[in-house]
Motif scaffolding. Structure first.
Motif, PDB file in Angstrom:
ATOM      1  N   SER A  59      66.029  10.376  33.262  1.00  0.00           N
ATOM      2  CA  SER A  59      65.403   9.432  32.335  1.00  0.00           C
ATOM      3  C   SER A  59      64.689   8.328  33.100  1.00  0.00           C
ATOM      4  O   SER A  59      63.586   7.899  32.734  1.00  0.00           O
ATOM      5  N   GLY A  63      60.759   7.829  32.959  1.00  0.00           N
ATOM      6  CA  GLY A  63      60.327   6.518  32.489  1.00  0.00           C
ATOM      7  C   GLY A  63      59.360   5.851  33.441  1.00  0.00           C
ATOM      8  O   GLY A  63      58.353   5.271  33.013  1.00  0.00           O
ATOM      9  N   ALA A  66      55.987   7.787  33.342  1.00  0.00           N
ATOM     10  CA  ALA A  66      55.295   7.529  32.075  1.00  0.00           C
ATOM     11  C   ALA A  66      54.712   6.121  32.050  1.00  0.00           C
ATOM     12  O   ALA A  66      53.561   5.915  31.624  1.00  0.00           O
ATOM     13  N   MET A 282      58.675   9.924  27.074  1.00  0.00           N
ATOM     14  CA  MET A 282      59.554   8.845  27.520  1.00  0.00           C
ATOM     15  C   MET A 282      60.456   8.364  26.389  1.00  0.00           C
ATOM     16  O   MET A 282      61.676   8.233  26.559  1.00  0.00           O
ATOM     17  N   ALA A 343      59.794   0.376  26.172  1.00  0.00           N
ATOM     18  CA  ALA A 343      60.426   1.225  27.177  1.00  0.00           C
ATOM     19  C   ALA A 343      60.849   0.449  28.419  1.00  0.00           C
ATOM     20  O   ALA A 343      61.843   0.793  29.059  1.00  0.00           O
TER      21      ALA A 343
END
Length: 590
Positions: A59, A63, A66, A282, A343
């Protein structure tokens, strides 16, 4: 093999569901990003999907990639001209604003959660910065047109405030885990490296990438991939040197996007798709990573922290950061409300998890809950907040198509096509009678599928007219070709007629002014008189009152005001005075 097929099918179903639900929810003002986050949560262990996903490292990797693509895309769409009005306030928000927000939220969170104040400050640092993905997505997808100064400040702030948040987060993590290794000199050096290395290398590598893009000619799809690969390369190089890769990739995108032949309009459309793909993946992964049932345990304190952030910390930080720049109260209020979290706070909250810190799970759940609250409360009210704050520019219809011509000087020329509307101002006019804005020329008229000679054409509703014009002329051309002519309400117009910025203020004030000019004003043009009054560099749509004259900036070329709108006095007394003055002038005329 069967498990791979199932994984591909499941991923495609989740992505498709997110897009379809996003299209439906957009009608009610729900942001796409919130939908993808929700779909990820529903697909997870507590939802109907039942997917067990707990890979924090994956992740974190997705992340970062992205965010690099999203910031690169945002930089590609940022014009150098916006820095004329937005760099200094954006830089203040990205540094002073983030620090104040983090400090206030941190102290409040430590009191609300009953945790150590250092851990509270760490939570404040994690949620202290606005999110580029959320801001870019909502500004581009909400269908509203903000005043240039406000939109530029929001975009640039969200693009450059990540270094401060990362610096605060990493510094506090190190302070908590190894408190004896921190010195003031080390803190100052880390801050200099974050901004200095990110800024210098971002500009230098962006210049190199722009030169490569101008010399390498490939298909548009490959060109977009080449830009993305170059941006990710810049991000990785700067991060490995302990600088801010986020700042570097944003500057790289801006330098490439402002080079004349580096990227085409087709490449920008392909980049838009890649940025949406990055955002979608994401937010889906971050939604899968969280366990929704665990959010209920902290719902009350997380809601309190989110409300404190939105209604106390962010407005106070914006008020202090923008104090030297004389923004209006309404503009400050809107900038404060647009402090969207997305995010970036969730990705930053993965740092303590990867470090194995105590209470890292609490920090992750709190950051996730704050992001949910921000997207739900702030993200769904962007259009309403813009109307209440009066920061909207007048809307206009877009042309059928527009293509930017390569090799033209700024402002760049574009070939635009308009479908003449019924009762439009240009309907029933000959081509040689059209009063188009400066540097605009009617090129072709197509009627019923055939070209009509310009020397004998009379425009009719339904004609497709192609115009060569600067990109900034779209609003004026739209009103000529696409808007049905109707008399506006007398008290709602922004101007009654247009004047050149080079017109002398004394000549205009002699006819319409309601007070005597000062000696300093007597020799000024409208442009110089307005520039002397505005507290900050003006943008199109800004208005000011001089000598009783309501003057509006209607067209600019760079920093120069080339066209001014004049609104005649409305009160009975002032209107009668103007009429009497015009009558006296006519009697004096030979």
């Amino acid at each position: 093999m069967e498990s791979i097929d199932h994984a591909i099918l499941l991923g495609a179903v989740v992505m498709t569901l997110g897009i379809l639900l996003g299209v439906f929810s957009a009608r009610f003002g729900v942001p796409f990003l919130l939908v993808f986050l929700g779909v990820g949560m529903l697909s997870g262990v507590d939802g109907p999907g039942g997917i067990r996903f707990a890979n924090t490292w994956l992740s974190f990797l997705v992340g970062n990639i992205a965010l690099a693509v999203i910031l690169l895309d945002g930089g590609l769409r940022t014009r150098f001209a916006t820095f004329r009005v937005a760099l200094r306030p954006s830089l203040s928000l990205a540094t002073v604003g983030v620090a104040i927000t983090a400090g206030l939220v941190g102290l409040f969170a430590s009191w609300m959660l009953g945790i150590d104040w250092k851990l509270g400050l760490l939570l404040g640092a994690i949620v202290g910065s606005t999110d580029a993905a959320a801001v870019f997505s909502l500004l581009n997808g909400s269908g509203i047109r903000l005043k240039e100064r406000v939109a530029s400040v929001l975009e640039i702030e969200s693009g450059i405030n990540d270094p401060m948040a990362i610096f605060l987060t990493l510094t506090l993590i190190e302070w908590i885990t190894a408190p004896h290794g921190m010195t003031p000199a080390a803190l100052a050096w880390r801050l200099v490296v974050q901004f200095g290395v990110g800024g210098v290398l971002g500009a230098a590598l962006g210049y190199c990438l722009a030169n490569v893009m101008e010399r390498v000619h490939v298909a548009e799809g490959l060109q977009a991939i080449l830009v993305c690969a170059g941006g990710c390369m810049v991000f990785a190089i700067v991060q490995s040197l302990h600088g801010s890769g986020f700042l570097a990739v944003y500057l790289t995108g801006m330098i490439v996007g402002n080079r004349e032949r580096a990227v085409t309009d087709d490449t920008m459309r392909a980049m838009d798709g890649l940025a949406w793909l990055a955002q979608s993946v994401m937010f889906l992964l971050l939604g899968l990573l969280v366990t929704p049932s665990q959010l209920w345990d902290i719902a009350l304190p997380a809601g309190a922290v989110a409300l404190f952030l939105m209604f106390v910390a962010r407005p106070l930080a914006v008020g202090v950061a923008l104090l030297p720049f004389r923004f209006s109260r309404r503009e400050k209020a809107f900038v404060a409300w647009m402090g969207l979290r997305g995010a970036v706070p969730i990705v930053l909250s993965l740092f303590p998890l990867l470090k194995g810190m105590e209470d890292s799970g609490l920090l992750f759940r709190m950051a996730f809950a704050v992001v949910l609250a921000s997207l739900l409360c702030q993200g769904t009210t962007v259009a309403l907040a813009a109307r209440l704050a009066r920061v909207l520019r007048p809307g206009y219809a877009e042309p059928l198509s527009r293509e930017r011509l390569q090799g033209t000087r700024e402002p760049a020329l574009e070939l635009m096509q308009f479908l003449v509307a019924a009762n439009a101002p240009v309907e029933n006019l000959r081509a040689d009678q059209l009063e188009l804005p400066p540097r605009c020329r009617l090129m072709t008229v197509v009627r019923e599928g055939a070209l009509v000679p310009l020397d004998q054409v009379i425009l009719r509703a339904g004609d497709a007219a192609s115009v060569l014009a600067p990109g900034g002329s779209v609003p004026l051309l739209s009103r000529l070709f696409l808007t049905a002519a109707r008399p506006p309400a007398w008290d709602q117009v922004s101007h009654d007629f247009l004047l050149s910025g080079d017109a002398l203020l004394r000549d205009v004030a002699a006819l319409y002014g309601t007070r005597v000019l000062t000696p300093a004003e007597h020799a000024l043009t409208l442009e110089h008189a307005m520039l002397a009054v505005f507290p900050s560099p003006p943008v199109e749509g800004d208005a000011v009152e001089i000598a009783g004259l309501r003057l509006t900036v209607t067209r600019m070329e760079g920093p120069k005001i080339v066209q001014v709108g004049l609104l005649l006095p409305r009160g009975p007394a002032t209107a009668d005075a103007v009429k009497d003055r015009m009558w006296r002038l006519r009697r004096r005329a030979p």
